[in-house]
Design a protein around this motif. Structure first.
Motif, PDB file in Angstrom:
ATOM      1  N   ARG A 122      30.992  31.484  44.192  1.00 35.37           N
ATOM      2  CA  ARG A 122      29.039  31.411  45.060  1.00 35.37           C
ATOM      3  C   ARG A 122      28.590  30.836  44.113  1.00 35.37           C
ATOM      4  NH1 ARG A 122      30.698  36.625  45.606  1.00 35.37           N
ATOM      5  NH2 ARG A 122      28.832  37.034  44.609  1.00 35.37           N
ATOM      6  N   LYS A 123      27.575  29.804  44.520  1.00 39.72           N
ATOM      7  CA  LYS A 123      27.353  29.079  43.596  1.00 39.72           C
ATOM      8  C   LYS A 123      25.804  30.323  42.386  1.00 39.72           C
ATOM      9  CE  LYS A 123      23.409  28.743  47.330  1.00 39.72           C
ATOM     10  NZ  LYS A 123      22.627  26.897  48.056  1.00 39.72           N
ATOM     11  N   GLU A 124      25.561  31.242  43.566  1.00 42.65           N
ATOM     12  CA  GLU A 124      24.705  32.176  42.929  1.00 42.65           C
ATOM     13  C   GLU A 124      24.726  33.347  41.864  1.00 42.65           C
ATOM     14  OE1 GLU A 124      25.891  34.304  47.406  1.00 42.65           O
ATOM     15  OE2 GLU A 124      25.517  31.868  46.006  1.00 42.65           O
ATOM     16  N   MET A 125      26.799  33.319  41.840  1.00 44.67           N
ATOM     17  CA  MET A 125      27.196  34.232  40.289  1.00 44.67           C
ATOM     18  C   MET A 125      26.266  33.711  39.156  1.00 44.67           C
ATOM     19  SD  MET A 125      31.119  34.281  42.046  1.00 44.67           S
ATOM     20  CE  MET A 125      31.742  35.150  41.238  1.00 44.67           C
ATOM     21  N   THR A 126      27.189  34.480  38.321  1.00 46.60           N
ATOM     22  CA  THR A 126      26.917  34.283  36.693  1.00 46.60           C
ATOM     23  C   THR A 126      27.629  33.895  36.038  1.00 46.60           C
ATOM     24  OG1 THR A 126      26.925  36.745  36.104  1.00 46.60           O
ATOM     25  CG2 THR A 126      24.414  35.743  37.395  1.00 46.60           C
ATOM     26  N   VAL A 127      27.594  33.121  35.154  1.00 46.61           N
ATOM     27  CA  VAL A 127      28.542  32.686  34.035  1.00 46.61           C
ATOM     28  C   VAL A 127      29.431  33.632  33.669  1.00 46.61           C
ATOM     29  CG1 VAL A 127      29.777  31.993  32.110  1.00 46.61           C
ATOM     30  CG2 VAL A 127      27.390  30.988  33.455  1.00 46.61           C
ATOM     31  N   SER A 128      28.893  35.381  33.898  1.00 45.22           N
ATOM     32  CA  SER A 128      30.091  36.693  33.207  1.00 45.22           C
ATOM     33  C   SER A 128      30.233  36.757  34.750  1.00 45.22           C
ATOM     34  CB  SER A 128      28.642  37.931  32.535  1.00 45.22           C
ATOM     35  OG  SER A 128      27.824  37.994  33.648  1.00 45.22           O
ATOM     36  N   GLU A 129      30.281  36.737  35.364  1.00 47.67           N
ATOM     37  CA  GLU A 129      30.786  37.157  37.011  1.00 47.67           C
ATOM     38  C   GLU A 129      32.274  36.477  36.741  1.00 47.67           C
ATOM     39  OE1 GLU A 129      27.371  39.038  39.470  1.00 47.67           O
ATOM     40  OE2 GLU A 129      26.941  36.969  39.568  1.00 47.67           O
ATOM     41  N   ALA A 130      32.145  35.364  36.534  1.00 42.39           N
ATOM     42  CA  ALA A 130      32.682  34.078  37.146  1.00 42.39           C
ATOM     43  C   ALA A 130      34.068  34.565  35.989  1.00 42.39           C
ATOM     44  CB  ALA A 130      31.705  32.884  36.863  1.00 42.39           C
ATOM     45  N   ILE A 131      34.041  34.279  35.451  1.00 45.06           N
ATOM     46  CA  ILE A 131      34.734  34.281  33.573  1.00 45.06           C
ATOM     47  C   ILE A 131      35.406  35.644  34.602  1.00 45.06           C
ATOM     48  CG2 ILE A 131      35.039  34.953  31.225  1.00 45.06           C
ATOM     49  CD1 ILE A 131      32.836  33.050  30.904  1.00 45.06           C
ATOM     50  N   LEU A 132      34.783  36.693  34.332  1.00 49.20           N
ATOM     51  CA  LEU A 132      35.327  38.571  35.149  1.00 49.20           C
ATOM     52  C   LEU A 132      36.108  38.275  36.100  1.00 49.20           C
ATOM     53  CD1 LEU A 132      35.222  41.327  34.418  1.00 49.20           C
ATOM     54  CD2 LEU A 132      33.327  41.903  36.488  1.00 49.20           C
ATOM     55  N   LYS A 133      35.985  37.215  36.919  1.00 50.28           N
ATOM     56  CA  LYS A 133      36.928  36.608  38.250  1.00 50.28           C
ATOM     57  C   LYS A 133      37.729  36.338  37.931  1.00 50.28           C
ATOM     58  CE  LYS A 133      37.144  35.650  42.710  1.00 50.28           C
ATOM     59  NZ  LYS A 133      36.591  34.598  43.911  1.00 50.28           N
ATOM     60  N   ILE A 134      37.577  35.345  36.936  1.00 57.53           N
ATOM     61  CA  ILE A 134      39.302  34.356  36.186  1.00 57.53           C
ATOM     62  C   ILE A 134      39.967  35.775  35.573  1.00 57.53           C
ATOM     63  CG2 ILE A 134      40.024  33.246  34.648  1.00 57.53           C
ATOM     64  CD1 ILE A 134      37.310  31.326  35.337  1.00 57.53           C
ATOM     65  N   ARG A 135      39.003  36.891  34.827  1.00 56.81           N
ATOM     66  CA  ARG A 135      40.693  37.380  34.412  1.00 56.81           C
ATOM     67  C   ARG A 135      41.155  38.481  34.881  1.00 56.81           C
ATOM     68  NH1 ARG A 135      35.531  38.663  30.446  1.00 56.81           N
ATOM     69  NH2 ARG A 135      36.045  37.926  28.683  1.00 56.81           N
ATOM     70  N   GLN A 136      40.021  38.690  36.239  1.00 63.03           N
ATOM     71  CA  GLN A 136      40.927  39.496  37.875  1.00 63.03           C
ATOM     72  C   GLN A 136      41.867  39.069  38.316  1.00 63.03           C
ATOM     73  OE1 GLN A 136      37.208  40.793  39.423  1.00 63.03           O
ATOM     74  NE2 GLN A 136      36.240  42.188  38.218  1.00 63.03           N
ATOM     75  N   VAL A 137      41.317  37.200  38.726  1.00 63.83           N
ATOM     76  CA  VAL A 137      42.578  36.894  39.418  1.00 63.83           C
ATOM     77  C   VAL A 137      43.466  36.103  38.865  1.00 63.83           C
ATOM     78  CG1 VAL A 137      41.605  37.627  41.669  1.00 63.83           C
ATOM     79  CG2 VAL A 137      40.980  35.149  40.682  1.00 63.83           C
ATOM     80  N   GLY A 138      43.183  35.120  38.077  1.00 61.87           N
ATOM     81  CA  GLY A 138      43.919  34.276  37.381  1.00 61.87           C
ATOM     82  C   GLY A 138      45.066  34.096  36.837  1.00 61.87           C
ATOM     83  N   LEU A 139      46.400  35.406  36.847  1.00 60.49           N
ATOM     84  CA  LEU A 139      48.005  35.425  36.516  1.00 60.49           C
ATOM     85  C   LEU A 139      48.026  35.504  38.249  1.00 60.49           C
ATOM     86  CD1 LEU A 139      47.766  38.568  34.581  1.00 60.49           C
ATOM     87  CD2 LEU A 139      48.293  36.714  34.010  1.00 60.49           C
ATOM     88  N   ASN A 140      47.492  35.105  39.051  1.00 60.86           N
ATOM     89  CA  ASN A 140      48.039  34.829  40.044  1.00 60.86           C
ATOM     90  C   ASN A 140      47.668  33.477  40.765  1.00 60.86           C
ATOM     91  OD1 ASN A 140      49.157  37.306  39.963  1.00 60.86           O
ATOM     92  ND2 ASN A 140      47.438  38.077  40.802  1.00 60.86           N
ATOM     93  N   ARG A 141      47.279  32.307  39.726  1.00 61.31           N
ATOM     94  CA  ARG A 141      46.621  31.112  39.861  1.00 61.31           C
ATOM     95  C   ARG A 141      47.645  30.426  39.359  1.00 61.31           C
ATOM     96  NH1 ARG A 141      45.346  34.190  43.570  1.00 61.31           N
ATOM     97  NH2 ARG A 141      43.004  34.139  44.319  1.00 61.31           N
TER      98      ARG A 141
END
Length: 445
Positions: free
Chosen positions: A141-160
């Motif tokens: 989402r555009k209102e997310m911060t960079v740190s929140e975005a990086i955390l999301k990548i760590r959480q779901v990145g393995l399945n992408r």
């Protein structure tokens, strides 16, 4: 590892060592190629030794016959593990090559959510971007911060399948992209809206997959987002899928240009009868079309009876014309494939090929005329006749060779259809007609 090394470990029942060796020293793609050399019993044993993720990638790269045998040999739980590790777009590619009864068993081994995703992709036309896209992507989402975005990548990145480019959506509508590099080099408190790129390049689900592949290649992209007709993001096409599309299209074009029916199986994986079926239709068509050339020569039978030496030049003229036409068609088909040439360039292409033809025909006519005189195969009048015929033939061949692929593309046909076999036949007919017309005028026959 070599086949012999693997067989030795199998015979000695050193399965643990073999599993470690396959995991540490064999890429799944290389293993898929090597497995074709094993009998079915050993192939199944080796496959069962692989870790789940390696097994899934190896399975994706096997040919359809080996996949079908594995599916029949594996248990439902083993199949479920393999299907769980495969990306949806790879699963769809596998299903499209298997018989219906085998497809049913594979679908039963997938969970309900993934089965729904597979069925959705299978509904898209075979040549569309939707049929090859991967629906697993990372959206912010555009209102997310960079740190929140990086955390999301760590959480779901393995399945992408890819995390290098992420997408910014608002109510599923695609509004921007963010590269992983930008995230890692930006301040953690900055918002996605501040770092995202709003100049988004995308394709729709119904766009031709070859055009999507060309876009990825042209702009050096890792992935191209795919949206529906309401601009809602539904998936992406990655560079590896684009490369596969381009390889498949190139293989198909080469087959058609050689007068073969396209075939997705490997050379040795195709039966003798299938090879016959792939080659025979074009050969029959070309053989029957040559009847026109025979009829034209029959019409000038009297001229050949009066001057039999004229017949000896026909193969050379037809061969030269066919080669010139093939050169032009190959260059134009290549230009169409990479987007360099379009139908609007038809007259520019023809004008250029005519200039090329005039220079080539002048040089070849002089060389051939001197050859005829030096080898005493005819007098200066015959040399002039052959030179004029060659000049006309080369011009016609160049124009036919460059224009037919463009016309075919315009009317929705594959330009490769207008390639070597068909153009050679048309040029042969033109050559014989021009040759005897000039002979009739020069020698008053």
């Amino acid at each position: 590892m070599t086949k012999e090394e693997i067989l030795t470990l199998l015979e000695e029942r050193k399965y643990k060592e073999l599993r470690e060796a396959l995991t540490n020293h064999m890429h799944p793609i290389d293993l898929a190629i090597l497995l074709e050399e094993f009998d079915q019993k050993h192939m199944v044993i080796i496959f069962r030794l692989l870790p789940k993720d390696d097994a899934a990638e190896t399975f994706t790269n096997l040919n359809s016959d080996m996949r079908e045998h594995l599916i029949n040999a594996l248990t439902d739980s083993e199949l479920e593990e393999v299907m769980e590790e495969m990306y949806v777009d790879d699963t769809v590619d596998v299903l499209e090559e298997l018989p219906a009864n085998v497809v049913d068993r594979l679908l039963m081994a997938t969970d309900v959510e993934k089965r729904a995703q597979i069925n959705q992709l299978l509904q898209y036309p075979e040549d569309s971007a939707g049929s090859i896209m991967n629906i697993d992507y990372i959206a912010f989402r555009k209102e997310m911060t960079v740190s929140e975005a990086i955390l999301k990548i760590r959480q779901v990145g393995l399945n992408r399948e890819t995390i290098y480019t992420c997408y910014v959506t608002e109510k599923r509508e695609l509004i921007g992209t963010v590269d992983l590099k930008d995230l890692l080099t930006s301040g953690e408190s900055r918002t996605i809206e501040e770092v995202m790129d709003t100049n988004v390049m995308y394709a729709t689900t119904t766009d031709d997959k070859e055009e999507v592949a060309q876009t990825i290649h042209k702009y050096g992209m890792m992935a191209l987002p795919i949206v529906d007709h309401e601009n809602r993001m539904v998936g992406l096409v990655t560079v590896d899928d684009a490369m596969q599309v381009m390889e498949d299209e190139t293989t198909e074009d080469i087959s058609i240009m050689a007068g073969l029916s396209p075939n997705e199986e490997s050379y040795f994986g195709t039966s003798v009868w299938q090879h016959v079926k792939n080659r025979l239709p074009w050969l029959i068509f070309l053989m029957l079309s040559a009847t026109v050339t025979q009829m034209i020569m029959g019409h000038y039978e009297m001229a050949l009876a009066v001057m039999p030496q004229l017949a000896g030049f026909i193969p050379m003229l037809m061969g030269t014309g066919g080669n010139c036409g093939s050169q032009s068609s190959t260059l134009v088909i290549r230009g169409l494939a990479v987007g360099e040439i379009k139908f609007n360039d038809l007259f520019r292409v023809i004008f250029k090929e005519i200039r090329v033809a005039l220079i080539i025909s002048g040089i070849l006519s002089v060389i051939n005329g001197l050859r005829i005189l030096l080898m005493k195969q005819g007098d200066p009048l015959i040399s002039l006749t052959i030179g004029l015929t060659m000049a006309c033939t080369i011009v016609i061949a160049k124009v036919v060779g460059c224009s037919l692929p463009l016309i075919a593309k315009k009317v929705g046909l594959d330009p490769a259809i207008m390639a070597t076999p068909l153009i050679s036949t048309l040029v042969d007919i033109s050559t014989v007609t021009v040759y005897f017309s000039i002979v009739s005028v020069v020698f008053s026959l």
